[in-house]
Design an enzyme around this catalytic site. Structure first.
Site, mmCIF file in Angstrom:
data_model
loop_
_atom_site.group_PDB
_atom_site.id
_atom_site.type_symbol
_atom_site.label_atom_id
_atom_site.label_comp_id
_atom_site.label_asym_id
_atom_site.label_seq_id
_atom_site.Cartn_x
_atom_site.Cartn_y
_atom_site.Cartn_z
ATOM 1 N N SER A 156 0.864 -1.172 0.000
ATOM 2 C CA SER A 156 0.000 0.000 0.000
ATOM 3 C C SER A 156 0.901 1.223 0.000
ATOM 4 O O SER A 156 1.701 1.401 0.922
ATOM 5 C CB SER A 156 -0.889 -0.027 1.249
ATOM 6 O OG SER A 156 -1.643 1.158 1.341
ATOM 7 N N LYS A 171 -1.089 -1.148 -4.433
ATOM 8 C CA LYS A 171 -2.262 -0.335 -4.074
ATOM 9 C C LYS A 171 -1.773 1.079 -3.873
ATOM 10 O O LYS A 171 -0.767 1.291 -3.187
ATOM 11 C CB LYS A 171 -2.887 -0.910 -2.800
ATOM 12 C CG LYS A 171 -3.725 0.048 -1.957
ATOM 13 C CD LYS A 171 -4.508 -0.738 -0.906
ATOM 14 C CE LYS A 171 -4.630 0.007 0.405
ATOM 15 N NZ LYS A 171 -5.347 -0.795 1.436
ATOM 16 N N LYS A 202 -2.976 4.967 -2.621
ATOM 17 C CA LYS A 202 -4.023 5.741 -1.968
ATOM 18 C C LYS A 202 -4.508 6.802 -2.940
ATOM 19 O O LYS A 202 -3.697 7.408 -3.665
ATOM 20 C CB LYS A 202 -3.458 6.400 -0.701
ATOM 21 C CG LYS A 202 -3.125 5.404 0.397
ATOM 22 C CD LYS A 202 -4.392 4.782 0.955
ATOM 23 C CE LYS A 202 -4.080 3.864 2.125
ATOM 24 N NZ LYS A 202 -5.306 3.268 2.686
ATOM 25 N N ASP A 257 -7.183 2.954 -3.204
ATOM 26 C CA ASP A 257 -7.910 2.967 -1.926
ATOM 27 C C ASP A 257 -8.204 4.412 -1.553
ATOM 28 O O ASP A 257 -7.291 5.202 -1.329
ATOM 29 C CB ASP A 257 -7.059 2.291 -0.840
ATOM 30 C CG ASP A 257 -7.772 2.221 0.513
ATOM 31 O OD1 ASP A 257 -8.942 2.662 0.619
ATOM 32 O OD2 ASP A 257 -7.157 1.723 1.489
ATOM 33 N N GLU A 282 -10.977 0.406 -3.543
ATOM 34 C CA GLU A 282 -11.252 0.171 -2.124
ATOM 35 C C GLU A 282 -11.910 1.387 -1.481
ATOM 36 O O GLU A 282 -11.425 2.506 -1.615
ATOM 37 C CB GLU A 282 -9.927 -0.175 -1.414
ATOM 38 C CG GLU A 282 -10.079 -0.534 0.065
ATOM 39 C CD GLU A 282 -8.763 -0.978 0.708
ATOM 40 O OE1 GLU A 282 -7.855 -1.443 -0.028
ATOM 41 O OE2 GLU A 282 -8.634 -0.858 1.929
ATOM 42 N N ASP A 338 -13.661 -1.904 3.091
ATOM 43 C CA ASP A 338 -12.718 -1.940 4.215
ATOM 44 C C ASP A 338 -13.462 -1.461 5.466
ATOM 45 O O ASP A 338 -14.048 -2.269 6.209
ATOM 46 C CB ASP A 338 -11.489 -1.068 3.869
ATOM 47 C CG ASP A 338 -10.485 -0.915 5.009
ATOM 48 O OD1 ASP A 338 -10.753 -1.353 6.130
ATOM 49 O OD2 ASP A 338 -9.394 -0.319 4.788
ATOM 50 N N LYS A 371 -9.464 -6.911 8.110
ATOM 51 C CA LYS A 371 -8.450 -6.509 9.093
ATOM 52 C C LYS A 371 -8.826 -7.063 10.451
ATOM 53 O O LYS A 371 -9.919 -6.796 10.956
ATOM 54 C CB LYS A 371 -8.363 -4.978 9.181
ATOM 55 C CG LYS A 371 -7.798 -4.323 7.934
ATOM 56 C CD LYS A 371 -7.742 -2.815 8.074
ATOM 57 C CE LYS A 371 -7.173 -2.188 6.801
ATOM 58 N NZ LYS A 371 -7.349 -0.724 6.790
ATOM 59 N N GLY A 407 -3.729 -4.023 6.223
ATOM 60 C CA GLY A 407 -2.686 -3.634 7.176
ATOM 61 C C GLY A 407 -3.029 -2.322 7.832
ATOM 62 O O GLY A 407 -3.845 -1.551 7.316
#
Ligand code: OSB
Ligand code: MG
Length: 368
Positions: A136, A162, A164, A189, A214, A239, A263, A291
């Site tokens: 990420s 991934k 952000k 995400d 995401e 998520d 998670k 994570g």
């Protein structure tokens, strides 16, 4: 199992590189570590995955310290249960506070696996010893920096990237990534940075062929996500709103998304992760392990739970050195050149906890 005492230590760990999401930038983690001891002197370690501020969820380091020390630890200490799987039930009068609960609960699982002399991943029912890893990558100051970071991680062998995203850092950034690296396994995400008013943007982003998008919409929503999913071809991955097996069931029923980022902390520990995994697996919905910028202890728990059959996509479980100059476990977590981690065969979490390192990073301690 009977827990006799619970020790809390808050450590301060500077990140190797800041991590920026749509809700802000983190330079330094404040992490609560929990060590449980049973009546025979066996010990187990857990980590609270809450952030420094209540931005990802309502929980944060400060609230979790109070919740663990004042409320949850006294509910668990001195209560005999059949197995670590029943520790969750001891705390059921408390609503929410799942990351605080998970810190205690996962520590009990480590303790129990060590007592039995088995690796935690096997004790949890894991089947795939070698887990697939992705990374990420946070929002950077410039697109060039992002491209450089992606290259580093692809060269290291990670199986998916991934990035952000946020309203100032989305379509055009992804376009640059696609132009530079072609059809790499890529996802975005948003950490809830958008609303249904942005549907046209997501329709345009369908052209990028992302593996998934995401959490584009609000943190507690599964209704608008269903409306958005019906209009875009990119699979939505949920998520923030999936906090329990029931949440997973409802989101799957509503078709709010097609993938779940699972998670441990967010759902309350291994007992609940296993039930979410089962719910999703039976519905044909893939999960992967998310994570929370964990130290080695939380990372080790993530590795263990990622071995379950339903975790069929690369998770955000990556090498220690992406986060820390010196991790608190030994050995640190390493990733193979094919982007995998091999779950250890040693008992419990399977890593030694470096207590000197913890003492050096500690800012407060309490024994219940
Ligand atoms: O949304 O998955 C998220 C980190 C902190 C809070 C929320 C998230 C993340 C990550 C980082 O994406 C995953 C990691 O590398 O630990
Ligand atoms: Mg996320």
């Amino acid at each position: 199992m009977l827990v006799r005492s619970i020790e809390l230590t808050e450590i301060k760990l500077p990140l190797v590189h800041f991590f920026e999401t749509s809700f802000g930038r983190t330079y330094e983690r404040r992490i609560i570590l929990v060590r449980v001891t049973d009546d025979d002197g066996h010990k187990g370690w857990g980590e609270c995955t809450a952030g420094e501020t209540p931005s990802y969820s309502e929980e944060w380091t400060g609230s979790c310290w109070e919740a663990i020390e004042k409320v949850l630890a006294p509910m668990v200490i001195g209560k005999k249960v059949e197995s670590a799987n029943d520790v969750w039930g001891l705390m059921k009068q408390v609503r929410g506070n799942r990351m605080a609960k998970a810190a205690i609960e996962t520590a009990c699982w480590d303790l129990e696996a060590k007592k039995l002399g088995v690796p935690l991943w096997r004790h949890l029912g894991g089947v795939n010893r070698e887990i697939a890893c992705g990374v990420s990558i946070g929002i950077q100051d410039t697109v060039e920096q992002l491209l450089e970071k992606i290259k580093t991680e692809l060269d290291a062998g990670y199986q998916r990237i991934k990035i952000k995203i946020a309203p100032h850092w989305d379509h055009d950034v992804i376009k640059r990534v696609r132009e530079t690296f072609g059809m790499i396994p890529l996802m975005g995400d948003a950490n809830s940075a958008y609303t249904l008013a942005d549907t046209d943007l997501f329709k345009r982003m369908d052209d990028f062929g992302l593996m998934m998008l995401e959490q584009p919409l609000p943190h507690d929503d599964i209704i608008d996500h269903a409306k958005l999913q019906a209009q875009i071809s990119t699979p939505i991955c949920l998520d923030e709103p999936i906090k329990s097996p029931d949440d997973a069931r409802k989101a799957i029923e509503l078709k709010s998304g097609r993938i779940i980022n699972l998670k441990n902390g967010r759902v309350g520990g291994h007992n609940q992760s296993r039930l979410v995994e089962q719910t999703a697996r039976e519905a044909g919905i893939p999960v992967w392990c998310g994570g929370m910028l964990e130290s080695g202890i939380g990372r080790a728990h993530n590795i263990a739970i990622s071995t379950l059959a339903g975790y069929t996509m690369p998770g955000d479980v990556s090498a220690s050195n992406r986060y820390w100059h010196e991790d608190i476990i030994e050995p640190a977590v390493y990733v193979s050149s094919s982007g995998t981690i091999l779950a250890p065969e040693e008992p419990g979490i399977g890593f030694e906890v470096n207590e000197d390192r913890i003492v050096r990073a500690a800012v407060r301690r309490s024994v219940v």
